[in-house]
Design an enzyme around this catalytic site. Structure first.
Site, PDB file in Angstrom:
ATOM      1  N   LEU A  42       5.494  -5.211   0.331  1.00  0.00           N
ATOM      2  CA  LEU A  42       4.959  -5.450   1.670  1.00  0.00           C
ATOM      3  C   LEU A  42       3.463  -5.217   1.570  1.00  0.00           C
ATOM      4  O   LEU A  42       3.026  -4.232   0.965  1.00  0.00           O
ATOM      5  CB  LEU A  42       5.550  -4.466   2.687  1.00  0.00           C
ATOM      6  CG  LEU A  42       6.841  -4.823   3.386  1.00  0.00           C
ATOM      7  CD1 LEU A  42       7.278  -3.672   4.287  1.00  0.00           C
ATOM      8  CD2 LEU A  42       6.715  -6.097   4.181  1.00  0.00           C
ATOM      9  N   ASP A  43       2.688  -6.104   2.156  1.00  0.00           N
ATOM     10  CA  ASP A  43       1.238  -5.932   2.142  1.00  0.00           C
ATOM     11  C   ASP A  43       0.849  -4.645   2.852  1.00  0.00           C
ATOM     12  O   ASP A  43       1.594  -4.133   3.696  1.00  0.00           O
ATOM     13  CB  ASP A  43       0.552  -7.112   2.835  1.00  0.00           C
ATOM     14  CG  ASP A  43       0.763  -8.412   2.098  1.00  0.00           C
ATOM     15  OD1 ASP A  43       0.813  -8.398   0.859  1.00  0.00           O
ATOM     16  OD2 ASP A  43       0.880  -9.447   2.776  1.00  0.00           O
ATOM     17  N   ARG A  44      -0.332  -4.155   2.545  1.00  0.00           N
ATOM     18  CA  ARG A  44      -0.838  -2.929   3.152  1.00  0.00           C
ATOM     19  C   ARG A  44      -0.879  -3.036   4.675  1.00  0.00           C
ATOM     20  O   ARG A  44      -0.628  -2.066   5.380  1.00  0.00           O
ATOM     21  CB  ARG A  44      -2.236  -2.668   2.582  1.00  0.00           C
ATOM     22  CG  ARG A  44      -2.766  -1.320   2.862  1.00  0.00           C
ATOM     23  CD  ARG A  44      -4.021  -1.092   2.040  1.00  0.00           C
ATOM     24  NE  ARG A  44      -4.917  -0.248   2.789  1.00  0.00           N
ATOM     25  CZ  ARG A  44      -6.209  -0.193   2.608  1.00  0.00           C
ATOM     26  NH1 ARG A  44      -6.782  -0.946   1.693  1.00  0.00           N
ATOM     27  NH2 ARG A  44      -6.947   0.607   3.326  1.00  0.00           N
TER      28      ARG A  44
END
Length: 179
Positions: A42-44
């Protein structure tokens, strides 16, 4: 072993931060179980369900698009997508790296989620709404690129489910073992 974590916003999807500069939060700030690794990413700037395991075969099976585990996202978008925009998401959207697979897409009422820190920028003159988007592939920043391609940039992105596993009952930063 399989662990479900509700990854908070602004947390790196890895256990160490090798970047120079001020330290950033990582999975190590929340999960203290040794030997587990994320099955997918999951992206930041995304929140929600992240599965971690110590089983390499299970990790590959969860993360690999060939196994087509559906991933369901609750997405707050700018504007109010009409049926044509939702139909485009359902058919598949042309991105720079090619057509996406068809996705499940529907408008939903605002979900009862935890407040995001920091909050999503609110603009009085621009409406927003929520959609539920279910994908069976996992390209880099795919949800954000798809909603932008149909004219509705993503404001907040929460992965709610991977297959039958959901975030239900997990607050940000909390995790549980799955049998």
């Amino acid at each position: 072993m399989l662990i479900a974590l509700n990854k908070p916003y602004d947390v790196l999807c890895q256990f160490t931060d090798e970047a120079a500069g001020p330290p950033r939060q990582t999975l190590a700030d929340f999960v203290t179980v040794p030997g587990v690794y994320p099955a997918g990413r999951l992206d930041r700037d995304s929140e929600g369900l992240l599965l971690l395991t110590d089983d390499g075969r299970l990790q590959a099976r969860i993360a690999d698009p060939r196994f087509k585990a559906p991933k369901t996202y609750l997405v707050q978008v700018e504007g109010e997508p009409d049926e044509a925009a939702l139909a485009a998401l359902r058919r598949g959207v042309r991105l720079k790296d090619g057509m996406t697979l068809p996705a499940g897409a529907r408008r939903i009422d605002p979900p009862a989620l935890w407040p995001r820190v920091p909050p999503v920028r609110f603009r009085k003159t621009v409406p927003d709404c929520w959609i539920e988007l279910t994908l069976r592939e996992g390209r880099n920043r795919q949800v954000r690129r798809m909603t932008a391609a149909v004219g509705h940039p993503t404001l907040r992105l929460v992965r709610w489910a991977i297959g039958d596993w959901t975030l239900d009952g997990l607050a940000p930063g909390q995790w549980r073992r799955i049998d």
